[in-house]
Motif scaffolding. Structure first.
Motif, PDB file in Angstrom:
ATOM      1  N   ALA A  33       2.703   3.542  -9.383  1.00 34.20           N
ATOM      2  CA  ALA A  33       2.201   3.916  -8.062  1.00 34.20           C
ATOM      3  C   ALA A  33       1.500   5.261  -8.149  1.00 34.20           C
ATOM      4  O   ALA A  33       1.846   6.109  -8.986  1.00 34.20           O
ATOM      5  CB  ALA A  33       3.334   3.988  -7.043  1.00 34.20           C
ATOM      6  N   ARG A 103       0.483   0.402  -6.969  1.00 31.59           N
ATOM      7  CA  ARG A 103       0.570   0.638  -5.535  1.00 31.59           C
ATOM      8  C   ARG A 103      -0.079   1.993  -5.215  1.00 31.59           C
ATOM      9  O   ARG A 103       0.014   2.936  -6.006  1.00 31.59           O
ATOM     10  CB  ARG A 103       2.034   0.650  -5.132  1.00 31.59           C
ATOM     11  CG  ARG A 103       2.322   0.576  -3.661  1.00 31.59           C
ATOM     12  CD  ARG A 103       3.823   0.387  -3.450  1.00 31.59           C
ATOM     13  NE  ARG A 103       4.174   0.302  -2.050  1.00 31.59           N
ATOM     14  CZ  ARG A 103       5.420   0.115  -1.609  1.00 31.59           C
ATOM     15  NH1 ARG A 103       6.424  -0.002  -2.490  1.00 31.59           N
ATOM     16  NH2 ARG A 103       5.671   0.041  -0.309  1.00 31.59           N
ATOM     17  N   ASP A 153      -0.406   2.411   2.780  1.00 36.23           N
ATOM     18  CA  ASP A 153       0.147   1.873   1.546  1.00 36.23           C
ATOM     19  C   ASP A 153      -0.447   0.484   1.300  1.00 36.23           C
ATOM     20  O   ASP A 153      -0.514  -0.345   2.206  1.00 36.23           O
ATOM     21  CB  ASP A 153       1.672   1.829   1.744  1.00 36.23           C
ATOM     22  CG  ASP A 153       2.444   1.076   0.691  1.00 36.23           C
ATOM     23  OD1 ASP A 153       1.866   0.682  -0.331  1.00 36.23           O
ATOM     24  OD2 ASP A 153       3.654   0.878   0.916  1.00 36.23           O
ATOM     25  N   THR A 154      -0.907   0.247   0.082  1.00 36.99           N
ATOM     26  CA  THR A 154      -1.506  -1.049  -0.240  1.00 36.99           C
ATOM     27  C   THR A 154      -0.495  -2.196  -0.217  1.00 36.99           C
ATOM     28  O   THR A 154      -0.891  -3.364  -0.219  1.00 36.99           O
ATOM     29  CB  THR A 154      -2.172  -1.012  -1.626  1.00 36.99           C
ATOM     30  OG1 THR A 154      -1.242  -0.503  -2.595  1.00 36.99           O
ATOM     31  CG2 THR A 154      -3.413  -0.133  -1.603  1.00 36.99           C
ATOM     32  N   HIS A 155       0.808  -1.891  -0.180  1.00 31.45           N
ATOM     33  CA  HIS A 155       1.837  -2.931  -0.143  1.00 31.45           C
ATOM     34  C   HIS A 155       2.625  -2.928   1.165  1.00 31.45           C
ATOM     35  O   HIS A 155       3.712  -3.496   1.226  1.00 31.45           O
ATOM     36  CB  HIS A 155       2.827  -2.755  -1.306  1.00 31.45           C
ATOM     37  CG  HIS A 155       2.222  -3.000  -2.658  1.00 31.45           C
ATOM     38  ND1 HIS A 155       2.974  -3.109  -3.802  1.00 31.45           N
ATOM     39  CD2 HIS A 155       0.935  -3.160  -3.055  1.00 31.45           C
ATOM     40  CE1 HIS A 155       2.183  -3.311  -4.836  1.00 31.45           C
ATOM     41  NE2 HIS A 155       0.937  -3.348  -4.402  1.00 31.45           N
ATOM     42  N   SER A 156       2.084  -2.287   2.199  1.00 35.85           N
ATOM     43  CA  SER A 156       2.830  -2.117   3.441  1.00 35.85           C
ATOM     44  C   SER A 156       2.302  -3.021   4.544  1.00 35.85           C
ATOM     45  O   SER A 156       1.101  -3.271   4.650  1.00 35.85           O
ATOM     46  CB  SER A 156       2.741  -0.662   3.908  1.00 35.85           C
ATOM     47  OG  SER A 156       3.258  -0.508   5.212  1.00 35.85           O
ATOM     48  N   SER A 207      10.619   5.718  -1.619  1.00 36.37           N
ATOM     49  CA  SER A 207      10.082   4.373  -1.822  1.00 36.37           C
ATOM     50  C   SER A 207      10.656   3.695  -3.057  1.00 36.37           C
ATOM     51  O   SER A 207      10.297   2.554  -3.358  1.00 36.37           O
ATOM     52  CB  SER A 207       8.549   4.430  -1.931  1.00 36.37           C
ATOM     53  OG  SER A 207       7.977   4.887  -0.716  1.00 36.37           O
TER      54      SER A 207
END
Length: 282
Positions: A33, A103, A153-156, A207
């Motif tokens: 990340a 991420r 966040d690219t994963h949120s 995280s």
């Protein structure tokens, strides 16, 4: 073990962060990340996309050139460069949002309630000047009441970072309240991350990352936010924090928060590369 690499705020000193990330990428260190606050937002984007070597210092040279032009305040410079970058950012978006990519986190401060009338209008300059006084006094009363940290966040699902909002989030993360041009993300008012999160290390630990490498733009202590009340520790919640710093004040070579010489920019980038290599060797 999962590794997060985090860049701090620092205005034009962010060129040092770019240099460090370039060295880490060139020498094969890829994190799980990346996170970047304020001036480190675009360096973090380039690192997460695996394109630091493509960016190098060229983006920063454009910023430095615009700063030299008469009448260009920093908000116009950053707004112009961020959106110029967005128009040519298709390679970044293709790489960044591929399955299996690292991420990416970019913090920005949402402006709550009626405060948006102050932060997103011509009244922002007066408010920004008052906040500079508050920062000197380490009084964050106004910030606590009116700003809320959002971690894009690219994963949120809560605050997703997407190809469509990437440039708006990057600009918002850098936009100080006193700047003339406001920042909006999907119609909502935002200001610079640094008021609450100048160095999103605690957020990476929260995280779930078990090793954190922070890149600071300062020789001395690194702080959580612009008020400098909370020093970044060597460990947090049992997680070790390794910091990469410059060996000297970047101001000595012509690079400061809102100003930068052409020679200083290259020197700071190269010093970042050297510090990145030294970190890997150690």
């Amino acid at each position: 073990m999962s590794v997060a690499i985090v860049g701090s705020s620092g205005g034009m000193k962010g060129i040092f962060v770019q240099g460090v990330l370039n060295a880490l990428e060139t020498n094969g260190l890829r994190a799980d990340a990346y996170a970047g606050a304020s001036a480190s937002a675009l360096p973090a984007i380039s690192a997460a996309a695996g394109l630091c070597n493509f960016v190098q210092y060229h983006y920063w040279q454009r910023v430095q050139l615009l700063l030299q032009q008469h009448g260009q305040d920093l908000s116009h410079v950053m707004h112009t460069v961020t959106h110029e970058w967005n128009s040519a950012a298709e390679p970044f978006k293709q790489e960044l949002f591929k399955p299996g990519r690292p991420r990416l986190f970019i913090p920005a401060n949402f402006v709550k309630s009626t405060a948006a009338e102050l932060t997103q209008s011509e009244k922002s300059r007066r408010l920004g000047r008052q906040l500079l006084i508050d920062i000197g006094r380490k009084d964050h009363t106004w910030v606590d009441e009116h700003l809320e940290l959002h971690l894009f966040d690219t994963h949120s699902d809560q605050h997703p970072l997407t190809p469509d909002n990437l440039s708006d989030v990057a600009y918002a993360s850098t936009r100080m309240i006193q700047w003339a041009l406001p920042a909006w993300i999907e119609g909502q008012p935002y200001v610079d991350a640094s008021y609450t999160c100048a160095f999103p290390i605690a957020e990476m630990i929260a995280s779930g990352y078990t090793e954190v490498i922070g890149i600071s733009t300062e020789v001395g202590p690194a702080y959580r936010d612009i008020f400098a009340n909370e020093v970044i520790p060597e460990a947090l919640n049992g997680i070790s924090i390794q910091l990469i710093r410059p060996e000297y004040e970047l101001k000595e070579i012509g690079v400061d928060f809102t100003s930068c010489t052409a020679d200083g920019l290259i020197a700071a980038f190269q010093h970042g590369e050297a510090q990145g290599r030294a970190f890997l060797q150690s």
